[in-house]
Enzyme design. Structure first.
Site, mmCIF file in Angstrom:
data_model
loop_
_atom_site.group_PDB
_atom_site.id
_atom_site.type_symbol
_atom_site.label_atom_id
_atom_site.label_comp_id
_atom_site.label_asym_id
_atom_site.label_seq_id
_atom_site.Cartn_x
_atom_site.Cartn_y
_atom_site.Cartn_z
ATOM 1 N N GLU A 281 0.828 -1.218 0.000
ATOM 2 C CA GLU A 281 0.000 0.000 0.000
ATOM 3 C C GLU A 281 0.856 1.259 0.000
ATOM 4 O OE1 GLU A 281 -1.744 -0.669 3.825
ATOM 5 O OE2 GLU A 281 -3.224 -2.091 3.094
ATOM 6 N N GLY A 283 1.996 5.004 -0.619
ATOM 7 C CA GLY A 283 1.325 6.288 -0.864
ATOM 8 C C GLY A 283 2.357 7.358 -1.150
ATOM 9 N N ARG A 284 3.054 7.775 -0.099
ATOM 10 C CA ARG A 284 4.028 8.851 -0.185
ATOM 11 C C ARG A 284 5.021 8.675 -1.345
ATOM 12 N NH1 ARG A 284 5.625 11.947 4.137
ATOM 13 N NH2 ARG A 284 4.694 10.424 5.557
ATOM 14 N N ARG A 320 2.588 19.964 6.615
ATOM 15 C CA ARG A 320 3.656 19.081 7.091
ATOM 16 C C ARG A 320 4.749 19.804 7.885
ATOM 17 N NH1 ARG A 320 6.664 16.372 4.552
ATOM 18 N NH2 ARG A 320 6.583 14.503 5.805
ATOM 19 N N TYR A 324 4.785 18.159 11.433
ATOM 20 C CA TYR A 324 5.852 17.158 11.627
ATOM 21 C C TYR A 324 7.249 17.762 11.614
ATOM 22 C CZ TYR A 324 2.114 14.220 9.478
ATOM 23 O OH TYR A 324 0.947 13.599 9.147
ATOM 24 N N CYS A 349 -1.726 33.520 10.833
ATOM 25 C CA CYS A 349 -1.394 34.083 12.142
ATOM 26 C C CYS A 349 -0.992 33.003 13.141
ATOM 27 C CB CYS A 349 -2.584 34.875 12.663
ATOM 28 S SG CYS A 349 -2.966 36.206 11.535
ATOM 29 N N GLU A 350 0.126 32.375 12.897
ATOM 30 C CA GLU A 350 0.691 31.347 13.780
ATOM 31 C C GLU A 350 2.198 31.375 13.533
ATOM 32 O OE1 GLU A 350 -0.759 28.573 15.518
ATOM 33 O OE2 GLU A 350 -2.848 28.916 14.960
HETATM 34 C C1 LIG Z 1 -0.814 5.727 5.582
HETATM 35 C C2 LIG Z 1 -0.904 4.295 5.269
HETATM 36 C C3 LIG Z 1 -0.275 3.779 4.134
HETATM 37 C C4 LIG Z 1 0.594 4.610 3.224
HETATM 38 O O1 LIG Z 1 1.827 4.878 3.788
HETATM 39 P P1 LIG Z 1 2.981 5.617 2.943
HETATM 40 O O2 LIG Z 1 4.072 5.798 3.908
HETATM 41 O O3 LIG Z 1 2.397 6.898 2.456
HETATM 42 O O4 LIG Z 1 3.350 4.713 1.822
HETATM 43 C C5 LIG Z 1 -0.455 2.443 3.859
HETATM 44 N N1 LIG Z 1 -1.208 1.643 4.656
HETATM 45 C C6 LIG Z 1 -1.826 2.104 5.762
HETATM 46 C C7 LIG Z 1 -2.637 1.184 6.581
HETATM 47 C C8 LIG Z 1 -1.689 3.436 6.106
HETATM 48 O O5 LIG Z 1 -2.283 3.893 7.207
#
Ligand SMILES: *Cc1c(COP(=O)(O)O)cnc(C)c1O
Length: 425
Positions: A281, A283-284, A320, A324, A349-350
């Site tokens: 999975e 994403g980033r 971000r 973070y 304003c932060e």
């Molecule tokens: C956020 C998340 C991802 C994606 O993570 P990345 O670091 O963006 O690849 C995959 N699986 C689950 C369950 C997540 O919560």
């Protein structure tokens, strides 16, 4: 993912994405604006595919893009065309994935607090898998499945108690985090699942955190998952899938994330011998370096000790840095010129509305254009209307053309849903 291949680069002293001068985008849609490179998205997705294909057959894995990193329909639709499934964490993301044409048979539903309505919709649609986070959730899924006369395949998300060595706010696999079932207690839950109607616990899922820049924590978690699969099989459970969670970290500043081929080899060593279908999975690492946040300089404020470069983009657009302490490089659209040292800030304003401190950049003046880099993941999706700032436009570049993929909000959009009670009028 190496930044050398990045499609956002200077050409003849001006910042381009693919073959589009980013000044042309700013001119057309205004600023701030998120801009995504179709070519980079494609390269990033294919890098995963090729790395995994080098160690296993294509039918043995599914890449479910984690929509929460960037759920714009254009992004989802592009990835779907390349063969991606989707990892969703809400009913809203389910609707987006379906709207983008992702097949329900390639959708995985993660998340620690799915509501009855959300689960009902997911079950009604026959999605590939629901990743279960607790016993009450397992029971609720069974109840809904019986009502809808459906068979539901689930994986149980285990918490392997591994420190991902990433930022505390994106660590998810330690025992004090809210995610997953303690791996030691997992066998009891599989036993419980076996007794429940219309449910088949066919898999084990794990996700230990995001922006991991070393393979070691992944390996530690996967080894524990593999041991669990063997234990469960000995106990008579038919385990045919393993979901290995999110992808690798990326380079924001000077991080050196592991090579995807080494990651694939590690998966082959630890997981392939189980003979399971593998779900990843990411994403980033698919969208992060494919996006920038374009912004113009509002003005430059000379403080006592500092020069503040005030941008028209702010923490509400890209959270971000304030959330973070994340580093995002800022590249002036014009490459060359005298240098100056700035604190790069937004107008909100932060004090937390600061992108960079003491950064040396090409000297800038009001109206100049800059790109906040590596903003494709957890950027637009986390933006808010704080300070009554409308959400920015989103644009996708392909080759030498670009298109609006989300209309910018207007202030009118924000104000129109408020109501003044009659007693105040
Ligand atoms: C956020 C998340 C991802 C994606 O993570 P990345 O670091 O963006 O690849 C995959 N699986 C689950 C369950 C997540 O919560």
């Amino acid at each position: 993912m190496n930044t050398k291949s990045n499609t956002t680069q200077y050409k003849n002293g001006r910042l381009f994405m693919e073959n589009v001068d980013l000044a042309a985008v700013a001119e057309k849609v205004g600023t701030p604006a998120y801009v995504y490179s179709a070519g980079q998205l494609e390269a990033n997705f294919n890098a995963y595919r090729h790395a995994l294909s080098s160690v296993m057959s294509e039918k043995d894995f599914t890449l479910c893009y984690a929509c929460k990193a960037n759920s714009n329909l254009a992004v989802l639709s592009l990835l779907k065309n390349l063969g991606a499934g989707a990892d969703i964490v809400s009913g809203g993301e389910l609707a987006r994935a379906i709207a983008a044409g992702v097949k329900p048979g390639k959708i995985v539903y993660s998340g620690v607090g799915k509501s009855e309505e959300e689960l009902t919709e997911a079950i009604r649609r026959n999605i590939f898998q629901i990743n279960v986070e607790s016993e009450p959730e397992l029971e609720l899924i069974s109840k809904i499945a019986v009502k809808l006369k459906k068979q539901v395949t689930v994986s149980i998300r285990v918490n392997p108690n591994v420190d991902a060595k990433t930022h505390a706010k994106i660590t998810t696999g330690k025992k004090e985090n809210k995610f997953g079932i303690d791996i030691k207690k997992a066998p009891a839950l599989y036993a419980r699942a076996k007794k429940l109607k219309n449910i088949h616990a066919a898999g084990v899922a794990v996700h230990i955190g995001s922006q991991l820049t070393s393979l070691a924590p992944f390996r530690r978690a996967y080894v524990r998952v593999a041991e669990l699969v063997k234990t469960l099989r000995r106990q008579g459970h038919d385990i045919s899938r393993v979901d290995l969670g999110g992808g690798l970290g990326i380079t924001y500043k000077d991080e050196t994330p592991p090579d995807l081929y080494l990651y694939a080899l590690m998966i082959r060593d630890v997981i392939t011998p189980l003979g399971v279908h593998i779900v990843l999975e990411p994403g980033r690492s698919i969208v992060g370096d494919a996006g920038v946040l374009l912004s113009r300089v509002v003005n430059i404020k000379h403080g006592d000790a500092k020069k503040f470069l005030i941008l028209d983009a702010a923490m509400n657009d890209l959270m971000r840095p304030s959330l973070y302490d994340a580093y995002h490089a800022v590249l002036p659209h014009r490459e060359k010129g005298k240098k100056a040292v700035y604190d790069v800030v937004g107008p909100v304003c932060e004090t937390g509305d600061t992108f960079l401190t003491n950064e040396t950049l090409t000297e800038l003046k009001a109206g100049d254009l800059v790109a906040i880099m590596t903003a494709g993941a957890y950027g637009a999706v986390m933006s808010s209307n704080y300070n009554t700032r409308p959400l920015a436009a989103e644009v996708m570049v392909k080759g030498k053309s670009f298109e609006l993929v989300r209309k910018p909000q207007t202030v009118q959009d924000l104000v129109k849903n408020d109501r003044i009670p009659a007693w105040l009028k």
